[in-house]
Design a protein around this motif. Structure first.
Motif, PDB file in Angstrom:
ATOM      1  N   VAL A 109      47.153 -23.999  19.396  1.00 43.36           N
ATOM      2  CA  VAL A 109      47.589 -22.611  19.415  1.00 43.36           C
ATOM      3  C   VAL A 109      46.375 -21.693  19.427  1.00 43.36           C
ATOM      4  CG1 VAL A 109      48.917 -20.837  18.202  1.00 43.36           C
ATOM      5  CG2 VAL A 109      49.683 -23.219  18.141  1.00 43.36           C
ATOM      6  N   HIS A 110      46.268 -20.860  20.469  1.00 42.39           N
ATOM      7  CA  HIS A 110      45.193 -19.879  20.559  1.00 42.39           C
ATOM      8  C   HIS A 110      45.825 -18.487  20.603  1.00 42.39           C
ATOM      9  CE1 HIS A 110      42.354 -17.172  22.651  1.00 42.39           C
ATOM     10  NE2 HIS A 110      41.428 -17.877  22.050  1.00 42.39           N
ATOM     11  N   LEU A 111      45.480 -17.643  19.629  1.00 41.16           N
ATOM     12  CA  LEU A 111      46.056 -16.308  19.580  1.00 41.16           C
ATOM     13  C   LEU A 111      45.226 -15.426  18.665  1.00 41.16           C
ATOM     14  CD1 LEU A 111      49.247 -16.292  17.300  1.00 41.16           C
ATOM     15  CD2 LEU A 111      47.614 -18.139  17.338  1.00 41.16           C
ATOM     16  N   GLY A 112      45.423 -14.129  18.751  1.00 41.47           N
ATOM     17  CA  GLY A 112      44.776 -13.187  17.862  1.00 41.47           C
ATOM     18  C   GLY A 112      45.639 -12.922  16.639  1.00 41.47           C
ATOM     19  N   SER A 113      45.036 -12.342  15.638  1.00 44.09           N
ATOM     20  CA  SER A 113      45.764 -12.054  14.404  1.00 44.09           C
ATOM     21  C   SER A 113      46.860 -11.013  14.608  1.00 44.09           C
ATOM     22  CB  SER A 113      44.791 -11.571  13.327  1.00 44.09           C
ATOM     23  OG  SER A 113      44.089 -10.424  13.770  1.00 44.09           O
ATOM     24  N   GLN A 114      46.761 -10.234  15.704  1.00 45.11           N
ATOM     25  CA  GLN A 114      47.739  -9.188  15.982  1.00 45.11           C
ATOM     26  C   GLN A 114      48.712  -9.594  17.100  1.00 45.11           C
ATOM     27  OE1 GLN A 114      47.491  -5.927  14.376  1.00 45.11           O
ATOM     28  NE2 GLN A 114      46.091  -7.034  13.025  1.00 45.11           N
ATOM     29  N   SER A 115      48.841 -10.879  17.340  1.00 46.18           N
ATOM     30  CA  SER A 115      49.687 -11.351  18.435  1.00 46.18           C
ATOM     31  C   SER A 115      51.165 -11.274  18.079  1.00 46.18           C
ATOM     32  CB  SER A 115      49.331 -12.797  18.797  1.00 46.18           C
ATOM     33  OG  SER A 115      48.009 -12.885  19.277  1.00 46.18           O
ATOM     34  N   GLY A 116      51.972 -10.919  19.072  1.00 50.44           N
ATOM     35  CA  GLY A 116      53.412 -10.952  18.904  1.00 50.44           C
ATOM     36  C   GLY A 116      53.887 -10.069  17.766  1.00 50.44           C
ATOM     37  N   THR A 117      54.973 -10.474  17.136  1.00 48.11           N
ATOM     38  CA  THR A 117      55.492  -9.770  15.974  1.00 48.11           C
ATOM     39  C   THR A 117      54.576 -10.079  14.796  1.00 48.11           C
ATOM     40  OG1 THR A 117      57.716 -10.072  16.888  1.00 48.11           O
ATOM     41  CG2 THR A 117      57.554  -9.384  14.585  1.00 48.11           C
ATOM     42  N   HIS A 118      53.971  -9.046  14.229  1.00 52.19           N
ATOM     43  CA  HIS A 118      52.907  -9.267  13.246  1.00 52.19           C
ATOM     44  C   HIS A 118      52.862  -8.133  12.232  1.00 52.19           C
ATOM     45  CE1 HIS A 118      51.031  -6.506  16.122  1.00 52.19           C
ATOM     46  NE2 HIS A 118      50.324  -6.071  15.085  1.00 52.19           N
ATOM     47  N   VAL A 119      52.085  -8.313  11.188  1.00 51.85           N
ATOM     48  CA  VAL A 119      51.817  -7.229  10.242  1.00 51.85           C
ATOM     49  C   VAL A 119      50.335  -6.898  10.255  1.00 51.85           C
ATOM     50  CG1 VAL A 119      53.761  -7.642   8.689  1.00 51.85           C
ATOM     51  CG2 VAL A 119      51.605  -8.844   8.297  1.00 51.85           C
ATOM     52  N   ASP A 120      50.054  -5.619   9.974  1.00 52.25           N
ATOM     53  CA  ASP A 120      48.692  -5.134   9.786  1.00 52.25           C
ATOM     54  C   ASP A 120      48.430  -4.947   8.303  1.00 52.25           C
ATOM     55  OD1 ASP A 120      48.666  -4.887  12.529  1.00 52.25           O
ATOM     56  OD2 ASP A 120      48.744  -2.698  12.536  1.00 52.25           O
TER      57      ASP A 120
ATOM     58  N   VAL B 173      41.934  -1.427   9.740  1.00 51.62           N
ATOM     59  CA  VAL B 173      41.289  -0.182  10.183  1.00 51.62           C
ATOM     60  C   VAL B 173      40.131   0.262   9.299  1.00 51.62           C
ATOM     61  CG1 VAL B 173      43.326   0.687  11.396  1.00 51.62           C
ATOM     62  CG2 VAL B 173      43.033   1.213   8.967  1.00 51.62           C
ATOM     63  N   ASP B 174      39.870  -0.458   8.187  1.00 55.82           N
ATOM     64  CA  ASP B 174      38.768  -0.060   7.298  1.00 55.82           C
ATOM     65  C   ASP B 174      38.300  -1.280   6.512  1.00 55.82           C
ATOM     66  OD1 ASP B 174      37.209   0.997   5.057  1.00 55.82           O
ATOM     67  OD2 ASP B 174      38.025   2.965   5.588  1.00 55.82           O
ATOM     68  N   VAL B 175      37.030  -1.629   6.644  1.00 55.83           N
ATOM     69  CA  VAL B 175      36.516  -2.842   6.001  1.00 55.83           C
ATOM     70  C   VAL B 175      36.456  -2.715   4.481  1.00 55.83           C
ATOM     71  CG1 VAL B 175      35.189  -3.579   8.005  1.00 55.83           C
ATOM     72  CG2 VAL B 175      34.105  -2.096   6.287  1.00 55.83           C
ATOM     73  N   THR B 176      36.620  -1.511   3.940  1.00 50.38           N
ATOM     74  CA  THR B 176      36.614  -1.343   2.484  1.00 50.38           C
ATOM     75  C   THR B 176      38.015  -1.447   1.888  1.00 50.38           C
ATOM     76  OG1 THR B 176      36.870   1.074   2.514  1.00 50.38           O
ATOM     77  CG2 THR B 176      34.623   0.190   2.696  1.00 50.38           C
ATOM     78  N   TRP B 177      39.038  -1.556   2.726  1.00 45.58           N
ATOM     79  CA  TRP B 177      40.415  -1.626   2.255  1.00 45.58           C
ATOM     80  C   TRP B 177      40.875  -3.081   2.149  1.00 45.58           C
ATOM     81  CZ3 TRP B 177      42.911   2.752   5.714  1.00 45.58           C
ATOM     82  CH2 TRP B 177      42.418   3.994   5.282  1.00 45.58           C
ATOM     83  N   PRO B 178      41.996  -3.355   1.464  1.00 44.97           N
ATOM     84  CA  PRO B 178      42.410  -4.739   1.188  1.00 44.97           C
ATOM     85  C   PRO B 178      42.696  -5.561   2.440  1.00 44.97           C
ATOM     86  CG  PRO B 178      43.573  -3.213  -0.253  1.00 44.97           C
ATOM     87  CD  PRO B 178      42.855  -2.375   0.761  1.00 44.97           C
ATOM     88  N   THR B 179      42.307  -6.831   2.385  1.00 43.59           N
ATOM     89  CA  THR B 179      42.664  -7.788   3.428  1.00 43.59           C
ATOM     90  C   THR B 179      44.082  -8.290   3.169  1.00 43.59           C
ATOM     91  OG1 THR B 179      41.651  -9.566   2.149  1.00 43.59           O
ATOM     92  CG2 THR B 179      40.287  -8.510   3.836  1.00 43.59           C
ATOM     93  N   LEU B 180      44.591  -9.053   4.110  1.00 45.72           N
ATOM     94  CA  LEU B 180      45.970  -9.523   4.031  1.00 45.72           C
ATOM     95  C   LEU B 180      46.230 -10.296   2.736  1.00 45.72           C
ATOM     96  CD1 LEU B 180      48.574  -9.602   5.780  1.00 45.72           C
ATOM     97  CD2 LEU B 180      47.794 -11.818   6.610  1.00 45.72           C
ATOM     98  N   ASP B 181      45.285 -11.156   2.357  1.00 46.52           N
ATOM     99  CA  ASP B 181      45.511 -11.985   1.174  1.00 46.52           C
ATOM    100  C   ASP B 181      45.319 -11.215  -0.127  1.00 46.52           C
ATOM    101  OD1 ASP B 181      42.815 -11.735   1.586  1.00 46.52           O
ATOM    102  OD2 ASP B 181      42.362 -13.862   1.556  1.00 46.52           O
ATOM    103  N   GLY B 182      44.936  -9.942  -0.045  1.00 47.35           N
ATOM    104  CA  GLY B 182      44.808  -9.121  -1.237  1.00 47.35           C
ATOM    105  C   GLY B 182      46.020  -8.263  -1.520  1.00 47.35           C
TER     106      GLY B 182
ATOM    107  N   ALA C 171      43.126 -16.323   5.549  1.00 52.88           N
ATOM    108  CA  ALA C 171      42.147 -15.852   4.579  1.00 52.88           C
ATOM    109  C   ALA C 171      41.419 -14.623   5.106  1.00 52.88           C
ATOM    110  CB  ALA C 171      41.140 -16.955   4.261  1.00 52.88           C
ATOM    111  N   ALA C 172      41.278 -13.608   4.263  1.00 54.84           N
ATOM    112  CA  ALA C 172      40.468 -12.418   4.545  1.00 54.84           C
ATOM    113  C   ALA C 172      40.802 -11.794   5.898  1.00 54.84           C
ATOM    114  CB  ALA C 172      38.988 -12.765   4.462  1.00 54.84           C
ATOM    115  N   ALA C 173      42.083 -11.722   6.213  1.00 55.56           N
ATOM    116  CA  ALA C 173      42.503 -11.307   7.555  1.00 55.56           C
ATOM    117  C   ALA C 173      42.894  -9.846   7.620  1.00 55.56           C
ATOM    118  CB  ALA C 173      43.664 -12.175   8.026  1.00 55.56           C
ATOM    119  N   ASP C 174      42.846  -9.306   8.836  1.00 51.27           N
ATOM    120  CA  ASP C 174      43.294  -7.946   9.119  1.00 51.27           C
ATOM    121  C   ASP C 174      44.791  -7.876   9.353  1.00 51.27           C
ATOM    122  OD1 ASP C 174      43.764  -8.069  12.335  1.00 51.27           O
ATOM    123  OD2 ASP C 174      42.122  -9.348  11.693  1.00 51.27           O
ATOM    124  N   GLY C 175      45.409  -9.027   9.575  1.00 54.45           N
ATOM    125  CA  GLY C 175      46.831  -9.106   9.846  1.00 54.45           C
ATOM    126  C   GLY C 175      47.175 -10.514  10.270  1.00 54.45           C
TER     127      GLY C 175
END
Length: 244
Positions: free
Chosen positions: A47-58, A63-72, A229-233
């Motif tokens: 499976v090759h895809l981006g973190s924002q592929s298809g139906t996804h959450v942000d 949008v900001d490296v100082t804000w929480p990642t997905l696992d936070g 881990a430590a994802a944007d979405g």
């Protein structure tokens, strides 16, 4: 025989497939067999895809490296009672106003309510016009945040304006005033609250939920992401439960 008022589930997820639509510039989706029962005794898919592929959450980190990642983020942000805003009459590349959201926001009562934006844009999935979806104005996003909503879902590519082709009938890409708005303004407002929020994008047709809401049937949605881990979405399996 199932009772007409019995709870039922609705899948709100686009299927992940090779070559499916993605946000302009995102990685293409590719699914390829890497092992098969003929050669290895099992079937395994690469499976090759981006973190924002298809139906996804942000996550806020999108949008900001100082804000929480997905696992936070707490799991509570990915499920809750839902209210659906009917925006299906809006034309291409329209900025949704706070007044247009007012009827839906008036229904937001319980903490943890998920606001779903029904634009009707899934009917253009796989075409250039899918990029010409309505989007939240900064004022509309601010109204959502003031209502205490921390989770927003939309049946379109983004809660913000998407660049690129898609304006019908040869109209120019964009609309008056769009260039003056900050980049990803709605994302920053919805994701950047004191405790952070989440946005679900590329949901499928929300019309059945509008119909259920009109009959005063309770709706709960689940938007749980893959645990990256430590994802944007991350991609999700979005499911609505319509109660009795």
């Amino acid at each position: 025989m199932t009772s007409p008022s019995a709870p039922f589930l609705i899948d709100l997820t686009h299927q992940l497939t090779t070559g499916m639509p993605v946000y302009p510039g995102d990685p293409e989706v590719a699914l390829r067999p890497v092992l098969t029962t003929d050669t290895a005794g099992v079937n395994v898919l690469r499976v090759h895809l981006g973190s924002q592929s298809g139906t996804h959450v942000d996550a806020p980190y999108h949008v900001d490296v100082t804000w929480p990642t997905l696992d936070g983020l707490p799991l509570e942000l990915f499920t809750g009672p839902a209210v659906v805003a009917d925006l299906r009459a809006l034309p291409d590349r329209t900025a949704v106003t706070a007044d247009q959201l007012a009827p839906a926001l008036a229904r937001v009562a319980a903490p943890g309510t998920v606001l779903l934006l029904a634009t009707g844009w899934p009917r253009f999935w796989g075409t250039d016009r899918y990029l010409a979806h309505p989007y939240l104005s900064p004022a509309a996003a601010e109204a959502i945040a003031r209502a205490g909503v921390r989770t927003v879902g939309v049946d379109a590519l983004s809660v913000d304006r998407t660049p690129g082709p898609g304006a019908p009938d040869g109209e120019p890409d964009g609309e008056a005033g769009a260039a003056a708005e900050p980049a990803l303004a709605a994302h920053r407002i919805l994701l950047g609250g004191p405790e952070g929020g989440v946005i679900a994008e590329n949901l499928t047709d929300l019309t059945p939920l509008l119909e259920a809401q009109a009959r005063d049937r309770p709706i709960t949605v689940s938007l749980f992401p893959i645990r990256l881990a430590a994802a944007d979405g991350a991609p999700i399996r979005a499911v609505a439960t319509v109660g009795g």
